[in-house]
Design a protein around this motif. Structure first.
Motif, mmCIF file in Angstrom:
data_model
loop_
_atom_site.group_PDB
_atom_site.id
_atom_site.type_symbol
_atom_site.label_atom_id
_atom_site.label_comp_id
_atom_site.label_asym_id
_atom_site.label_seq_id
_atom_site.Cartn_x
_atom_site.Cartn_y
_atom_site.Cartn_z
ATOM 1 N N TRP A 86 0.867 -1.175 0.000
ATOM 2 C CA TRP A 86 0.000 0.000 0.000
ATOM 3 C C TRP A 86 0.908 1.230 0.000
ATOM 4 O O TRP A 86 1.880 1.312 0.767
ATOM 5 N N PHE A 87 0.544 2.160 -0.869
ATOM 6 C CA PHE A 87 1.183 3.474 -0.919
ATOM 7 C C PHE A 87 0.081 4.511 -0.748
ATOM 8 O O PHE A 87 -1.102 4.206 -0.871
ATOM 9 N N ARG A 88 0.476 5.733 -0.476
ATOM 10 C CA ARG A 88 -0.504 6.799 -0.411
ATOM 11 C C ARG A 88 0.090 8.080 -0.975
ATOM 12 O O ARG A 88 1.314 8.267 -0.963
ATOM 13 N N GLN A 89 -0.805 8.930 -1.444
ATOM 14 C CA GLN A 89 -0.384 10.221 -1.986
ATOM 15 C C GLN A 89 -1.363 11.294 -1.546
ATOM 16 O O GLN A 89 -2.544 11.246 -1.900
ATOM 17 N N ALA A 90 -0.859 12.222 -0.772
ATOM 18 C CA ALA A 90 -1.652 13.351 -0.320
ATOM 19 C C ALA A 90 -1.539 14.483 -1.345
ATOM 20 O O ALA A 90 -0.563 14.541 -2.102
ATOM 21 N N PRO A 91 -2.503 15.403 -1.370
ATOM 22 C CA PRO A 91 -2.455 16.517 -2.326
ATOM 23 C C PRO A 91 -1.167 17.309 -2.205
ATOM 24 O O PRO A 91 -0.765 17.693 -1.109
ATOM 25 N N GLY A 92 -0.501 17.496 -3.330
ATOM 26 C CA GLY A 92 0.725 18.276 -3.345
ATOM 27 C C GLY A 92 1.950 17.557 -2.834
ATOM 28 O O GLY A 92 3.020 18.170 -2.721
ATOM 29 N N LYS A 93 1.814 16.273 -2.519
ATOM 30 C CA LYS A 93 2.953 15.519 -1.995
ATOM 31 C C LYS A 93 3.264 14.328 -2.892
ATOM 32 O O LYS A 93 2.440 13.907 -3.703
ATOM 33 N N GLU A 94 4.447 13.784 -2.721
ATOM 34 C CA GLU A 94 4.833 12.608 -3.486
ATOM 35 C C GLU A 94 4.184 11.353 -2.899
ATOM 36 O O GLU A 94 3.829 11.315 -1.718
ATOM 37 N N ARG A 95 4.058 10.360 -3.748
ATOM 38 C CA ARG A 95 3.529 9.086 -3.284
ATOM 39 C C ARG A 95 4.528 8.482 -2.299
ATOM 40 O O ARG A 95 5.736 8.483 -2.536
ATOM 41 N N GLU A 96 4.005 7.929 -1.184
ATOM 42 C CA GLU A 96 4.892 7.352 -0.180
ATOM 43 C C GLU A 96 4.461 5.946 0.199
ATOM 44 O O GLU A 96 3.283 5.592 0.157
ATOM 45 N N PHE A 97 5.432 5.170 0.599
ATOM 46 C CA PHE A 97 5.208 3.793 1.018
ATOM 47 C C PHE A 97 4.503 3.762 2.364
ATOM 48 O O PHE A 97 4.835 4.527 3.275
ATOM 49 N N VAL A 98 3.553 2.841 2.497
ATOM 50 C CA VAL A 98 2.830 2.664 3.748
ATOM 51 C C VAL A 98 3.170 1.320 4.391
ATOM 52 O O VAL A 98 3.610 1.265 5.536
ATOM 53 N N ALA A 99 2.956 0.239 3.653
ATOM 54 C CA ALA A 99 3.177 -1.097 4.198
ATOM 55 C C ALA A 99 3.240 -2.106 3.060
ATOM 56 O O ALA A 99 2.731 -1.845 1.964
ATOM 57 N N SER A 100 3.863 -3.261 3.345
ATOM 58 C CA SER A 100 3.928 -4.321 2.343
ATOM 59 C C SER A 100 3.847 -5.680 3.009
ATOM 60 O O SER A 100 4.136 -5.824 4.214
ATOM 61 N N VAL A 119 7.892 3.831 8.943
ATOM 62 C CA VAL A 119 8.116 4.189 10.340
ATOM 63 C C VAL A 119 6.963 5.010 10.902
ATOM 64 O O VAL A 119 6.559 4.833 12.065
ATOM 65 N N PHE A 120 6.382 5.892 10.073
ATOM 66 C CA PHE A 120 5.358 6.784 10.596
ATOM 67 C C PHE A 120 4.066 6.058 10.983
ATOM 68 O O PHE A 120 3.195 6.629 11.611
ATOM 69 N N MET A 121 3.956 4.770 10.616
ATOM 70 C CA MET A 121 2.748 4.025 10.971
ATOM 71 C C MET A 121 2.599 3.878 12.482
ATOM 72 O O MET A 121 1.499 3.924 13.014
ATOM 73 N N LYS A 122 3.724 3.662 13.159
ATOM 74 C CA LYS A 122 3.766 3.555 14.616
ATOM 75 C C LYS A 122 2.689 2.634 15.165
ATOM 76 O O LYS A 122 2.003 2.955 16.133
ATOM 77 N N GLY A 123 2.484 1.508 14.507
ATOM 78 C CA GLY A 123 1.567 0.505 15.009
ATOM 79 C C GLY A 123 0.105 0.777 14.752
ATOM 80 O O GLY A 123 -0.751 0.020 15.202
ATOM 81 N N ARG A 124 -0.213 1.841 14.028
ATOM 82 C CA ARG A 124 -1.620 2.164 13.807
ATOM 83 C C ARG A 124 -2.231 1.372 12.656
ATOM 84 O O ARG A 124 -3.445 1.160 12.621
ATOM 85 N N PHE A 125 -1.408 0.987 11.685
ATOM 86 C CA PHE A 125 -1.916 0.283 10.508
ATOM 87 C C PHE A 125 -1.441 -1.170 10.518
ATOM 88 O O PHE A 125 -0.342 -1.469 11.005
ATOM 89 N N THR A 126 -2.256 -2.056 9.960
ATOM 90 C CA THR A 126 -1.902 -3.469 9.832
ATOM 91 C C THR A 126 -2.218 -3.945 8.422
ATOM 92 O O THR A 126 -3.351 -3.801 7.969
ATOM 93 N N ILE A 127 -1.224 -4.515 7.756
ATOM 94 C CA ILE A 127 -1.438 -5.085 6.425
ATOM 95 C C ILE A 127 -1.557 -6.597 6.556
ATOM 96 O O ILE A 127 -0.888 -7.228 7.384
ATOM 97 N N SER A 128 -2.441 -7.164 5.755
ATOM 98 C CA SER A 128 -2.612 -8.618 5.754
ATOM 99 C C SER A 128 -3.074 -9.062 4.382
ATOM 100 O O SER A 128 -3.451 -8.232 3.551
ATOM 101 N N ARG A 129 -3.009 -10.369 4.140
ATOM 102 C CA ARG A 129 -3.519 -10.881 2.868
ATOM 103 C C ARG A 129 -4.271 -12.163 3.100
ATOM 104 O O ARG A 129 -3.963 -12.926 4.020
ATOM 105 N N ASP A 130 -5.295 -12.375 2.287
ATOM 106 C CA ASP A 130 -6.080 -13.604 2.299
ATOM 107 C C ASP A 130 -5.838 -14.290 0.955
ATOM 108 O O ASP A 130 -6.374 -13.856 -0.065
ATOM 109 N N ILE A 131 -5.023 -15.329 0.985
ATOM 110 C CA ILE A 131 -4.658 -16.001 -0.253
ATOM 111 C C ILE A 131 -5.881 -16.611 -0.928
ATOM 112 O O ILE A 131 -6.003 -16.577 -2.156
#
Length: 118
Positions: free
Chosen positions: A36-50, A62-74
């Motif tokens: 997952w990446f994200r892009q805010a208005p006027g900013k570059e796209r940044e990495f969130v999680a993989s 690093v900025f996630m600080k435990g707030r976000f969780t990535i998962s996958r369902d095969i």
């Protein structure tokens, strides 16, 4: 043809939660890293999680600080991003990406808007 379809975005109040989904199709993803990446208005796209599709090994910005969780369902060929304690600065278009581990080619989804009101 590879398709990554994001869903689950929307408007949420600060402190709230959202879960984004990315439905993947069109190829075998066993040799892919899903991100997952994200892009805010006027900013570059940044990495969130993989997450590695085959092993489930995760990595976070690093900025996630435990707030976000990535998962996958095969079984559903779907990747999720659970977002908690959302802040106004999390407002952005969130993109799903699939990176082929061998070629490093990146497939992108169309993005889903997340807006956090303060």
């Amino acid at each position: 043809q590879v398709q990554l379809v994001e869903s689950g975005g929307g408007l949420v109040q600060a402190g709230g939660s959202l879960t984004l989904s990315c439905a993947a199709s069109g190829r075998t993803f066993s040799r892919s890293t899903m991100s997952w990446f994200r892009q805010a208005p006027g900013k570059e796209r940044e990495f969130v999680a993989s997450v590695r599709w085959s092993s489930g090994i995760t990595n976070y910005a690093v900025f996630m600080k435990g707030r976000f969780t990535i998962s996958r369902d095969i079984t559903k060929s779907t990747v999720y991003l659970q977002m908690n304690s959302l802040k106004a600065e999390d407002t952005a278009v969130y993109y799903c990406a699939a990176t082929d581990i061998g070629t490093q080619y990146i497939y992108w989804g169309q993005g889903t808007q997340v807006t956090v009101s303060s």
